[in-house]
Design an enzyme around this catalytic site. Sequence first.
Site, mmCIF file in Angstrom:
data_model
loop_
_atom_site.group_PDB
_atom_site.id
_atom_site.type_symbol
_atom_site.label_atom_id
_atom_site.label_comp_id
_atom_site.label_asym_id
_atom_site.label_seq_id
_atom_site.Cartn_x
_atom_site.Cartn_y
_atom_site.Cartn_z
ATOM 1 N N ASP A 89 -35.024 -2.101 15.660
ATOM 2 C CA ASP A 89 -34.701 -2.709 17.171
ATOM 3 C C ASP A 89 -34.744 -1.790 18.194
ATOM 4 O O ASP A 89 -35.136 -2.042 19.391
ATOM 5 C CB ASP A 89 -32.958 -3.276 17.006
ATOM 6 C CG ASP A 89 -32.819 -4.296 16.090
ATOM 7 O OD1 ASP A 89 -33.753 -5.110 15.972
ATOM 8 O OD2 ASP A 89 -31.746 -4.454 15.589
ATOM 9 N N LYS A 124 -26.151 -4.943 8.725
ATOM 10 C CA LYS A 124 -26.662 -3.871 9.268
ATOM 11 C C LYS A 124 -26.243 -2.331 9.027
ATOM 12 O O LYS A 124 -26.812 -1.449 9.085
ATOM 13 C CB LYS A 124 -26.980 -3.839 10.769
ATOM 14 C CG LYS A 124 -28.209 -5.079 10.903
ATOM 15 C CD LYS A 124 -28.538 -5.118 12.634
ATOM 16 C CE LYS A 124 -29.418 -6.097 13.030
ATOM 17 N NZ LYS A 124 -29.809 -6.077 14.218
HETATM 18 P P1 NAP Z 1 -22.881 -7.599 18.664
HETATM 19 O O1 NAP Z 1 -22.871 -6.361 17.975
HETATM 20 O O2 NAP Z 1 -21.820 -8.519 18.299
HETATM 21 O O3 NAP Z 1 -22.373 -7.061 20.475
HETATM 22 C C1 NAP Z 1 -22.233 -8.173 21.292
HETATM 23 C C2 NAP Z 1 -22.080 -7.406 22.636
HETATM 24 O O4 NAP Z 1 -21.964 -8.368 23.429
HETATM 25 C C3 NAP Z 1 -20.723 -6.531 22.678
HETATM 26 O O5 NAP Z 1 -21.063 -5.494 23.508
HETATM 27 C C4 NAP Z 1 -19.790 -7.506 23.323
HETATM 28 O O6 NAP Z 1 -18.685 -6.838 24.260
HETATM 29 C C5 NAP Z 1 -20.784 -8.550 24.306
HETATM 30 N N1 NAP Z 1 -20.121 -9.437 24.679
HETATM 31 C C6 NAP Z 1 -20.103 -10.674 23.854
HETATM 32 N N2 NAP Z 1 -19.189 -11.543 24.580
HETATM 33 C C7 NAP Z 1 -19.021 -11.302 26.028
HETATM 34 C C8 NAP Z 1 -18.802 -11.768 27.214
HETATM 35 N N3 NAP Z 1 -18.063 -12.930 27.305
HETATM 36 N N4 NAP Z 1 -18.686 -11.031 28.190
HETATM 37 C C9 NAP Z 1 -19.294 -9.818 28.328
HETATM 38 N N5 NAP Z 1 -19.686 -9.114 27.067
HETATM 39 C C10 NAP Z 1 -19.762 -9.755 25.967
HETATM 40 O O7 NAP Z 1 -24.242 -8.405 18.977
HETATM 41 P P2 NAP Z 1 -25.647 -7.581 18.768
HETATM 42 O O8 NAP Z 1 -26.137 -7.643 17.517
HETATM 43 O O9 NAP Z 1 -25.565 -6.357 19.659
HETATM 44 O O10 NAP Z 1 -26.237 -8.684 19.633
HETATM 45 C C11 NAP Z 1 -26.306 -8.796 21.132
HETATM 46 C C12 NAP Z 1 -27.320 -9.923 21.480
HETATM 47 O O11 NAP Z 1 -28.721 -9.232 21.393
HETATM 48 C C13 NAP Z 1 -27.452 -11.206 20.768
HETATM 49 O O12 NAP Z 1 -27.752 -12.073 21.501
HETATM 50 C C14 NAP Z 1 -28.565 -10.930 19.636
HETATM 51 O O13 NAP Z 1 -29.163 -12.156 19.287
HETATM 52 C C15 NAP Z 1 -29.450 -10.142 20.676
HETATM 53 N N6 NAP Z 1 -30.283 -9.297 19.821
HETATM 54 C C16 NAP Z 1 -31.642 -9.358 20.278
HETATM 55 C C17 NAP Z 1 -32.582 -8.677 19.347
HETATM 56 C C18 NAP Z 1 -34.027 -8.850 19.626
HETATM 57 O O14 NAP Z 1 -34.874 -8.329 19.087
HETATM 58 N N7 NAP Z 1 -34.350 -9.231 20.958
HETATM 59 C C19 NAP Z 1 -32.216 -7.547 18.454
HETATM 60 C C20 NAP Z 1 -30.642 -7.382 18.265
HETATM 61 C C21 NAP Z 1 -29.866 -8.118 19.076
HETATM 62 P P3 NAP Z 1 -17.289 -6.332 23.444
HETATM 63 O O15 NAP Z 1 -17.677 -5.043 22.770
HETATM 64 O O16 NAP Z 1 -16.515 -6.212 24.551
HETATM 65 O O17 NAP Z 1 -16.946 -7.471 22.337
#
Ligand code: NAP
Length: 271
Positions: free
Chosen positions: A100, A65
């Site tokens: 998104d 992305k």
């Molecule tokens: P990402 O960039 O890897 O970000 C992950 C986030 O989760 C970070 O803020 C991370 O915090 C936090 N995190 C991970 N493990 C954690 C824990 N054990 N305790 C507290 N915080 C934690 O991922 P992303 O792309 O943003 O995606 C995040 C979620 O959104 C995923 O489940 C993804 O499938 C979902 N999503 C859904 C859609 C939709 O259309 N529904 C679209 C995009 C994403 P740190 O910064 O501290 O690591």
Amino acid sequence: MEVYGLLGNPVGHSLSPPMHEAAYDHLGLDARYVTFEPPAEAGARAVESAGTLGVAGLNVTIPFKQDVLGAVDPDDLAARIGAVNTVDFGTDPPTGHNTDATGLVRAFEHHDVTLAGRAVVVGAGGAGRAAAFALADRGMTVDIANRTVASAEALAEDVTGAGGTATAHPLDTLGERLADADILVDATSVGMEEDRSAVPRDGLHADLAVLDAVYTPIETRLLRDAADAGARTVDGAWMLLYQGVEAFERWTGHQAPVAAMNDALRSSLEA
Ligand code: NAP
């Protein structure tokens, strides 16, 4: 025939092909939606190649992305978020968008949730950035809480620098932040394939509308806790649906058959 697709690695279990193909079937469009899984370092090159091959539109997911930003002309929102999840090859040069963010807004709108007042966004990764900018653009005051506070601070600074109102907070102050909040978005990966929530149960209340970006499972621990507290809930599949709807409408110029796409998405999630 038009070819659309998803660029990511891995993309094996993507829900986008059935969702988009249901729309083509419903409207009788001569189109296919396929997945592309190039090596992790090949994101920008893969976008250029897809354009050369005549692909009409691409969705982009992890880990591409950010890389794709350099291969397209990003719109203002995608540039501010720093990530592109939709490429439109119908323009010269190809343009990059972040559906998104717009998908999140449309998911709330579908549930008649008014986006005004205070929002809490938990998470400062890709989904957190999209949520924070989307809600700040709606005029909301956004509190960003993240495990790594430095990422929340950087995001709050970016949102503020772009004219929005946002502040950063550690996760352990979530209870306080939620007390007078109207909207909560969980944009962490906590709760994915596990029965855990990043948000303390006792911070949730009946005046909140809660969207969990996680969609596997559809009903996360957070959404169950929020419903128990009397809050309105919006599951992550609605955000996924509307990011696809936005991409479909941009690419094809047709109004998306939302119900057909939603049925296909939910059937695939259940399967
Ligand atoms: P990402 O960039 O890897 O970000 C992950 C986030 O989760 C970070 O803020 C991370 O915090 C936090 N995190 C991970 N493990 C954690 C824990 N054990 N305790 C507290 N915080 C934690 O991922 P992303 O792309 O943003 O995606 C995040 C979620 O959104 C995923 O489940 C993804 O499938 C979902 N999503 C859904 C859609 C939709 O259309 N529904 C679209 C995009 C994403 P740190 O910064 O501290 O690591």
